[in-house]
Design an enzyme around this catalytic site. Sequence first.
Site, mmCIF file in Angstrom:
data_model
loop_
_atom_site.group_PDB
_atom_site.id
_atom_site.type_symbol
_atom_site.label_atom_id
_atom_site.label_comp_id
_atom_site.label_asym_id
_atom_site.label_seq_id
_atom_site.Cartn_x
_atom_site.Cartn_y
_atom_site.Cartn_z
ATOM 1 N N GLU A 1 -12.052 4.069 6.498
ATOM 2 C CA GLU A 1 -12.247 5.709 6.283
ATOM 3 C C GLU A 1 -13.169 6.669 5.659
ATOM 4 O O GLU A 1 -13.821 7.656 6.702
ATOM 5 C CB GLU A 1 -11.164 6.082 4.739
ATOM 6 C CG GLU A 1 -9.093 4.744 5.553
ATOM 7 C CD GLU A 1 -9.388 3.406 5.424
ATOM 8 O OE1 GLU A 1 -10.558 2.715 5.356
ATOM 9 O OE2 GLU A 1 -8.761 3.469 6.067
ATOM 10 N N HIS B 1 -0.198 1.880 -2.417
ATOM 11 C CA HIS B 1 0.530 2.905 -1.219
ATOM 12 C C HIS B 1 1.358 3.915 -1.769
ATOM 13 O O HIS B 1 2.376 4.092 -0.696
ATOM 14 C CB HIS B 1 1.521 2.207 -0.732
ATOM 15 C CG HIS B 1 0.063 1.359 0.274
ATOM 16 N ND1 HIS B 1 -0.441 -0.065 -0.667
ATOM 17 C CD2 HIS B 1 0.025 0.929 1.738
ATOM 18 C CE1 HIS B 1 -1.162 -0.521 -0.062
ATOM 19 N NE2 HIS B 1 -1.455 0.056 1.723
#
Lengths: 479, 349
Positions: free
Chosen positions: A212, A281
Amino acid sequence: MPTNILMPALSPTMTEGNLAKWLKAEGDTIESGDVIAEIETDKATMEVEAVDDGILGKILVSEGTEGVPVNSPIAILLEEGESVDDIGDTSAAVIPAPSNDDAAVDVSAPVVQSSSDVAQAAGTIIENRDILYAQGKVIEPPPFDEASFFTDTINQTVRDALRDAMAEEMRADDRVYLMGEEVAEYQGAYKISQGLLDEFGARRVIDTPITEHGFAGMAVGSAMNGLKPIIEFMTWNFGMQAIDHIINSAGKTLYMAGGKLGCPIVFRGPNGAASRVGAQHSQCYASWYAHVPGLKVVAPWSAADAKGLLKASIRDPNPIVFLENEMMYGQSFDVPTSEDFEIPIGRAKIERAGADVTIVAYSIMVGKALEAATELAEQGIDAEVINLRTIRPLDRWTILESVKKTNRIVSVEEGWPFAGIGAEIAALCGEHAFDYLDAPVTRVCGADVPMPYAANLEDLALPKPKDIVNAVRKVCYAD
Amino acid sequence: MAASKTKKKPAPKKPSQKASKKTVGKTDKAGLEQLKKFYYDMLMIRRFEEKAGQLYGMGLIGGFCHLYIGQEAVVTGISSVQEPQDTVVTSYRDHAHMLACGMDPKGIMAELTGRIDGYSRGKGGSMHMFSREKNFFGGHGIVGAGTSIGAGLGFAHKYKGDNGVAVAYMGDGASNQGQVAECYNMAALWDLPVLFVIENNQYGMGTSVSRSSAGQLYRRGEGYGIPGEQVDGMDVFAVQKAAEQALGYIRSGSGPYILEVMTYRYRGHSMSDPAKYRSKEEVSTMKTERDPITQVKDMLQKQGIEEAELKQIDKDIKAIVGAAAEFAQVSPEPHVDELWTDILVEVQD
């Protein structure tokens, strides 16, 4: 002409120093780059190098002298052919930094500026909404006739609306491309990019390795070099790997370049809690990114929001943080079919008009707020529900107009309470609607804990319609 | 696990402290013109940086100021073989790269002093300047960030099919950043036209390469299939030759290339760094025996260029730099309203 050698500042905080040692004597020839003296700064002992060639004519400050102010003459440099006799007055001629402060005070004074696209001279009316927003002003949004787009609609999921928004913009502009993990051959980890590879090919729909930080930075570079990237983070939790590029590279470049280089880019992906995926998450990044001047932060709720706001985001010349919600992807709404449908960034929408209390929410919490409003109506409380749509720039005007009418406000968000979006709304109401409030501004937030895995605990950590109903009843003094 | 892991790490190669054996050899006019241009370009960087150091000393430049003195041959050699459509990005030691891209010394110096006529209207400073016209994309203060951005410039070149190459400079310190490895991978995977230049000046701030970096930096691309090469960065001709070959390789569509240029900065990491982590002898040896400008000056003299002509070049450069410094002091500070501009590009509803 003899020139003064001045006491140098050798750190950002140094105002004076000690002249520790002279390494050249009077009469010595000096070449630029020669070390002529050592001085002690507030941090270290540093060498002073000559900048010009010449002869050290006279030493004005002897070695061992302490507290020599920065910019005071410490020696005199002679040019070839000059002698000590050429030295006249030894007082330094330091050029002070000219300042525009005077111009700011005296409106009539002409301001020296290099080009015509500069900000308005002091005293003129600022019409740039971004500037007004930055200054904390409350600005009425320009009219937007959203209803006119709803004469022709289809019912579709948030997922499909997001896909259609990207496809339409990619058809319209070859500079737009989609990059991320699993966006191409896998058709999207959450199937948002279904079919895009088939239509646009591997040049414009690009699977990345799981990196990322690197691909976010690459996308920023490509945006600077003329492209309009859409970067999908599989979830915003992973986007945190790239937060430096989002804030430092994308968000700040326009300002650091004096307006001469921008970064048109959309970072998008699911934000907030999904279901039973645990602490790493499940978190909301709205407050994180909304803190940053130079970014726009958008959070759609419905499929129409998703389509209209994503199209606006792709067309926007600025870096956009686009916060979706996984739990919403499969929900269906009516969406205008017109390809011109675009929801202006920076505008909230009143989803349900009401007279008694204002409920402000964004993303998945808009639905919870509407559920709560239905239940409240049965209890005789008429709630107005505002869908923020954009977190930054926040539509302060719509919120304040509502609270001036209802005199009560409850903010709802999935994120943590501390320094959250609700805290900002509370500050806004305190600053601009204090006299209108009949009850304290109240927040409904996610519990101030890392998201637990256990089903019962996760349920407790997330706001539910019942929590909103309870908060509203409290500000209405209904119990 | 492979047994060869026990292999002793080779000692890091320093830039050769021997003077180059290469003599110009080119007595033709073009060769002499190139030599003169190298001399001019490198001296311009040095004089500019010396002046910047002086203005910093006078308090006219604030904050951080990282000078390029000693490293002039790197950017001069590489930029001499770039094509106009190529793009450049670097880290915070960026003044020389801007000069090499053809940016105006006045605009750069005025940015250093934080004035309205600076490239970023005084809002960027030493580490943050950009010029779309000159294909210079910063100036980045976060170590390693410029490398990812450089890979992205290359991505855009390939996407647009404009035959451009992105030249992405980083220091030896940045080469250890995770995102650099990430971008090596993607650049190789997608055959991006990127020249990764590692300006190895031996120290990441105060930490020597031998204390920070395992293996050799130019070989870091091997696992990705990126060719790498180490070149003497004090010899502008060696840099030029290596860059020419690397750019040709990249432009032919073969993907990225890593050039590790062994160089040396004479000054501290920034203006406030006393550089106690290295010996004075090390610095003075590099200055007296390996200086890139002196090397070229010697070649010019061997070609029969008179001292007077060289002095005139220096004088001309000093006049340009002096004018830039003067301009940077008379240009006004940004108007107070500039505080609020350029946060976002305004969108008309």
